[in-house]
Design a protein around this motif. Structure first.
Motif, mmCIF file in Angstrom:
data_model
loop_
_atom_site.group_PDB
_atom_site.id
_atom_site.type_symbol
_atom_site.label_atom_id
_atom_site.label_comp_id
_atom_site.label_asym_id
_atom_site.label_seq_id
_atom_site.Cartn_x
_atom_site.Cartn_y
_atom_site.Cartn_z
ATOM 1 N N LEU A 102 2.699 -30.354 21.149
ATOM 2 C CA LEU A 102 1.897 -30.284 22.369
ATOM 3 C C LEU A 102 0.429 -30.382 21.973
ATOM 4 C CD1 LEU A 102 3.762 -27.336 24.136
ATOM 5 C CD2 LEU A 102 3.968 -29.778 24.652
ATOM 6 N N ASP A 103 -0.433 -30.694 22.932
ATOM 7 C CA ASP A 103 -1.851 -30.826 22.639
ATOM 8 C C ASP A 103 -2.478 -29.447 22.453
ATOM 9 O OD1 ASP A 103 -1.726 -33.582 22.830
ATOM 10 O OD2 ASP A 103 -2.263 -33.627 24.957
ATOM 11 N N VAL A 104 -3.228 -29.306 21.378
ATOM 12 C CA VAL A 104 -3.833 -28.031 21.020
ATOM 13 C C VAL A 104 -5.290 -28.248 20.617
ATOM 14 C CG1 VAL A 104 -3.830 -26.190 19.287
ATOM 15 C CG2 VAL A 104 -1.686 -26.919 20.318
ATOM 16 N N GLY A 105 -6.172 -27.370 21.092
ATOM 17 C CA GLY A 105 -7.565 -27.357 20.656
ATOM 18 C C GLY A 105 -7.926 -25.915 20.409
ATOM 19 N N ASN A 106 -8.930 -25.432 21.120
ATOM 20 C CA ASN A 106 -9.218 -24.000 21.088
ATOM 21 C C ASN A 106 -8.297 -23.315 22.088
ATOM 22 O OD1 ASN A 106 -10.387 -21.472 20.680
ATOM 23 N ND2 ASN A 106 -11.928 -21.821 22.273
ATOM 24 N N ARG A 163 -0.274 -26.977 33.359
ATOM 25 C CA ARG A 163 0.842 -27.679 32.730
ATOM 26 C C ARG A 163 0.368 -28.360 31.446
ATOM 27 N NH1 ARG A 163 2.222 -29.996 36.927
ATOM 28 N NH2 ARG A 163 4.220 -29.032 37.498
ATOM 29 N N THR A 164 1.184 -28.268 30.387
ATOM 30 C CA THR A 164 0.910 -29.006 29.158
ATOM 31 C C THR A 164 1.299 -30.474 29.367
ATOM 32 O OG1 THR A 164 3.117 -28.710 28.197
ATOM 33 C CG2 THR A 164 1.513 -26.924 27.853
ATOM 34 N N LYS A 165 1.228 -31.251 28.286
ATOM 35 C CA LYS A 165 1.619 -32.667 28.432
ATOM 36 C C LYS A 165 3.119 -32.807 28.667
ATOM 37 C CE LYS A 165 2.362 -34.055 23.596
ATOM 38 N NZ LYS A 165 1.897 -34.970 22.537
ATOM 39 N N ASP A 166 3.887 -31.745 28.393
ATOM 40 C CA ASP A 166 5.310 -31.713 28.737
ATOM 41 C C ASP A 166 5.428 -31.115 30.133
ATOM 42 O OD1 ASP A 166 8.012 -30.781 29.098
ATOM 43 O OD2 ASP A 166 8.312 -30.942 26.939
ATOM 44 N N ASN A 187 7.602 -29.708 31.751
ATOM 45 C CA ASN A 187 8.410 -28.497 31.905
ATOM 46 C C ASN A 187 7.822 -27.289 31.176
ATOM 47 O OD1 ASN A 187 10.591 -29.771 33.413
ATOM 48 N ND2 ASN A 187 11.076 -30.809 31.493
ATOM 49 N N ILE A 188 6.640 -27.471 30.568
ATOM 50 C CA ILE A 188 6.037 -26.397 29.777
ATOM 51 C C ILE A 188 4.625 -26.114 30.286
ATOM 52 C CG2 ILE A 188 5.363 -25.613 27.480
ATOM 53 C CD1 ILE A 188 7.473 -27.449 26.306
ATOM 54 N N PHE A 189 4.361 -24.845 30.526
ATOM 55 C CA PHE A 189 3.062 -24.387 31.012
ATOM 56 C C PHE A 189 2.475 -23.388 30.009
ATOM 57 C CE2 PHE A 189 5.617 -25.732 34.511
ATOM 58 C CZ PHE A 189 4.766 -26.220 35.490
ATOM 59 N N ALA A 190 1.179 -23.132 30.123
ATOM 60 C CA ALA A 190 0.549 -22.097 29.296
ATOM 61 C C ALA A 190 -0.403 -21.302 30.167
ATOM 62 C CB ALA A 190 -0.190 -22.704 28.111
ATOM 63 N N VAL A 191 -0.451 -19.990 29.932
ATOM 64 C CA VAL A 191 -1.286 -19.095 30.746
ATOM 65 C C VAL A 191 -1.925 -18.026 29.863
ATOM 66 C CG1 VAL A 191 0.048 -19.387 32.881
ATOM 67 C CG2 VAL A 191 0.696 -17.607 31.251
ATOM 68 N N GLY A 192 -3.013 -17.473 30.367
ATOM 69 C CA GLY A 192 -3.638 -16.340 29.705
ATOM 70 C C GLY A 192 -4.537 -16.725 28.552
ATOM 71 N N ASP A 193 -4.671 -15.813 27.586
ATOM 72 C CA ASP A 193 -5.614 -15.975 26.485
ATOM 73 C C ASP A 193 -5.374 -17.215 25.645
ATOM 74 O OD1 ASP A 193 -6.530 -13.536 27.344
ATOM 75 O OD2 ASP A 193 -6.097 -12.452 25.499
ATOM 76 N N CYS A 194 -4.139 -17.709 25.626
ATOM 77 C CA CYS A 194 -3.814 -18.854 24.764
ATOM 78 C C CYS A 194 -4.113 -20.194 25.418
ATOM 79 C CB CYS A 194 -2.343 -18.809 24.350
ATOM 80 S SG CYS A 194 -1.176 -19.147 25.699
ATOM 81 N N ALA A 195 -4.371 -20.225 26.720
ATOM 82 C CA ALA A 195 -4.466 -21.482 27.468
ATOM 83 C C ALA A 195 -5.903 -21.979 27.561
ATOM 84 C CB ALA A 195 -3.893 -21.299 28.871
ATOM 85 N N ALA A 196 -6.107 -23.240 27.220
ATOM 86 C CA ALA A 196 -7.407 -23.895 27.358
ATOM 87 C C ALA A 196 -7.314 -24.868 28.531
ATOM 88 C CB ALA A 196 -7.774 -24.632 26.075
ATOM 89 N N PHE A 197 -8.098 -24.632 29.569
ATOM 90 C CA PHE A 197 -7.953 -25.385 30.813
ATOM 91 C C PHE A 197 -9.281 -26.013 31.241
ATOM 92 C CE2 PHE A 197 -9.084 -21.061 31.871
ATOM 93 C CZ PHE A 197 -9.988 -21.172 32.907
ATOM 94 N N PRO A 198 -9.215 -27.074 32.068
ATOM 95 C CA PRO A 198 -10.453 -27.726 32.511
ATOM 96 C C PRO A 198 -11.191 -26.865 33.519
ATOM 97 C CG PRO A 198 -8.533 -28.746 33.559
ATOM 98 C CD PRO A 198 -7.999 -27.765 32.563
ATOM 99 N N TYR A 199 -12.502 -26.761 33.319
ATOM 100 C CA TYR A 199 -13.315 -25.926 34.210
ATOM 101 C C TYR A 199 -14.698 -26.546 34.348
ATOM 102 C CZ TYR A 199 -15.468 -21.715 36.221
ATOM 103 O OH TYR A 199 -16.124 -20.828 37.052
ATOM 104 N N ARG A 200 -14.907 -27.220 35.455
ATOM 105 C CA ARG A 200 -16.216 -27.750 35.822
ATOM 106 C C ARG A 200 -16.864 -28.575 34.706
ATOM 107 N NH1 ARG A 200 -18.041 -22.622 39.683
ATOM 108 N NH2 ARG A 200 -15.955 -22.451 40.593
ATOM 109 N N GLY A 201 -16.083 -29.524 34.217
ATOM 110 C CA GLY A 201 -16.621 -30.465 33.251
ATOM 111 C C GLY A 201 -16.418 -30.111 31.798
ATOM 112 N N GLU A 202 -15.810 -28.971 31.499
ATOM 113 C CA GLU A 202 -15.524 -28.611 30.117
ATOM 114 C C GLU A 202 -14.147 -27.971 30.036
ATOM 115 O OE1 GLU A 202 -18.074 -25.466 28.571
ATOM 116 O OE2 GLU A 202 -18.748 -25.021 30.606
#
Length: 409
Positions: A253-257, A266-269, A271-286
């Motif tokens: 799966l795609d991983v950064g910070n 949702r990850t690139k799969d 059927n797989i999601f990520a939440v909480g401290d481990c999840a890096a999500f888009p937020y207003r341009g970053e």
């Protein structure tokens, strides 16, 4: 039989499961956690729990019977050793394999440890993240003992406050040029520094640890980068955390910070999601990660709805808090990109707030012992509204009334 599997036993995991049940999803849900106990609140660990103000049972996110009542299986002391996306299955440390319809990675983060070559594995050198961490050093909090705290972020400062309030000799070192440099203004840092110094803590900035020195396997000294040597009884290292991404990385799966997800969680799969401290999500341009209770809950609830076919985009107004001595710091918004701050503080008052702006746009507020400022700032942020700097700076302005008028209530 397949169902929903949640990897991780923290706030985000329980929030996801609870929301799925509230939305009447009756599929089997399994929460897989590495710790030996049921999911619990982490923020009180470095505050009330460490002080012994309440027993561990009061930290539990849900009572034991709730999981049985909701048909949610919790596997404690269990680890996912492999994720097979083709089979939609996870392998467990017990040797068992479980199939899933949807998989939620709520794997959290791990505190950065001091390098072993520099004394990080000596007895008496601790980190703060889990119940087991805190239990391991709670007995060290004895009046007169000498504690070194490494790191001037919120965790380090909270532990320093608890220890100083218990009569320990506390030194805190921050390698950066000031405490809270990544997350707060110089004005907020100055207030917090003075608070600690008033309680006898020694705050040293632009000073780091070169190495820990032990005797018979136990830490006894700390060599600092300014050439000084501290005699210490124990040390607590609070130098940040690393998101737990290895399972996602191994599954390609795609991983950064963090584990990269889209706005729906949702990850690139699919059927797989990520939440909480481990999840890096888009937020207003970053792409960002947020380490706070509010994010764990709100992001989990969005993901639960999207697992059931929704297309909700997670767009939070973050808020945080920190308790130190008798002061409560509440933060609304993110300070990223701020160009200016306005301080509200009357001489002699224990209420203090710092308002952050990007040019004329209001971004965030730090409120110390000032719930009215925190609530006012949060209401403005929730509605995408700003307010003039001159209004904030005018102590004769009743901000609560001003905000009520601004939002039309």
């Amino acid at each position: 039989m397949s169902g929903i599997i949640i990897v991780g036993g923290g706030q985000a995991a329980v929030a996801t499961a609870a929301k799925l049940r509230a939305l009447h999803d009756r599929r089997p849900i399994t929460i897989i956690g590495q710790e030996a106990v049921l999911p619990y609140q982490r923020p009180p660990l470095s505050k009330g729990y460490l002080l012994g103000k309440f027993p561990f049972d009061e930290l539990l996110l849900r009572p034991p019977h709730w999981y049985a009542d909701q048909g949610i299986e919790v596997l404690t002391s269990s680890r996912v050793t492999a994720l097979d996306r083709t089979r939609q299955a996870v392998d467990l440390s017990s040797g068992e394999s479980r199939l899933y319809d949807a998989l939620i990675l709520a794997t959290g983060a791990t505190p950065r440890r001091w390098p072993a070559a520099l004394g990080g594995e000596l007895d008496g050198v601790y980190t703060v993240r889990s119940k087991a961490n805190v239990d391991s050093f709670a007995s060290e909090l004895v009046q007169g003992r000498r504690l070194l705290v490494v790191g001037g972020g919120y965790i380090g400062l909270e532990v320093a406050a608890v220890a100083a309030s218990q009569g320990l000799s506390v030194t805190l070192v921050e390698a950066d040029n000031r405490i809270l440099n990544r997350v707060a203004s110089a004005s907020t840092a100055d207030f917090i520094r003075r608070l600690h110094e008033a309680h006898g803590a020694d705050i040293r900035e632009s000073v780091g640890v070169e190495s820990f020195v032990g005797k018979a396997g136990r830490v006894v000294h700390a060599k600092l980068t300014d050439g000084s040597v501290l005699d210490i009884d124990f040390a607590i290292v609070g130098i940040g955390v690393t998101p737990n991404v290895q399972l996602a990385l191994d599954a390609e799966l795609d991983v950064g910070n963090g584990i990269i997800v889209d706005g729906c969680g949702r990850t690139k799969d699919p059927n797989i999601f990520a939440v909480g401290d481990c999840a890096a999500f888009p937020y207003r341009g970053e792409t960002i990660r947020l380490e706070c209770v509010q994010n764990a809950i709100e992001q989990a609830e969005v993901v639960a709805q999207n697992i059931l076919g929704g297309t909700l985009v997670y767009d939070p107004i973050p808020w945080f808090w920190s308790d130190q001595y008798d002061a409560k710091l509440q933060i609304a918004g993110l300070t990223r990109g701020y160009t200016d701050t306005v301080v509200r503080h009357e001489d002699g008052s224990r209420q203090f707030s710092v308002w952050y702006f990007a040019e004329e746009r209001f971004l965030a507020v730090d409120a110390i012992n000032d719930t009215r400022a925190f609530v006012s700032g949060r209401k403005l942020l929730d509605r995408g509204l700003s307010l003039p700097k001159k209004v904030v700076g005018d102590l004769s302005t009743d901000l609560v009334s001003y905000v009520r008028t601004a939002i039309g209530r």
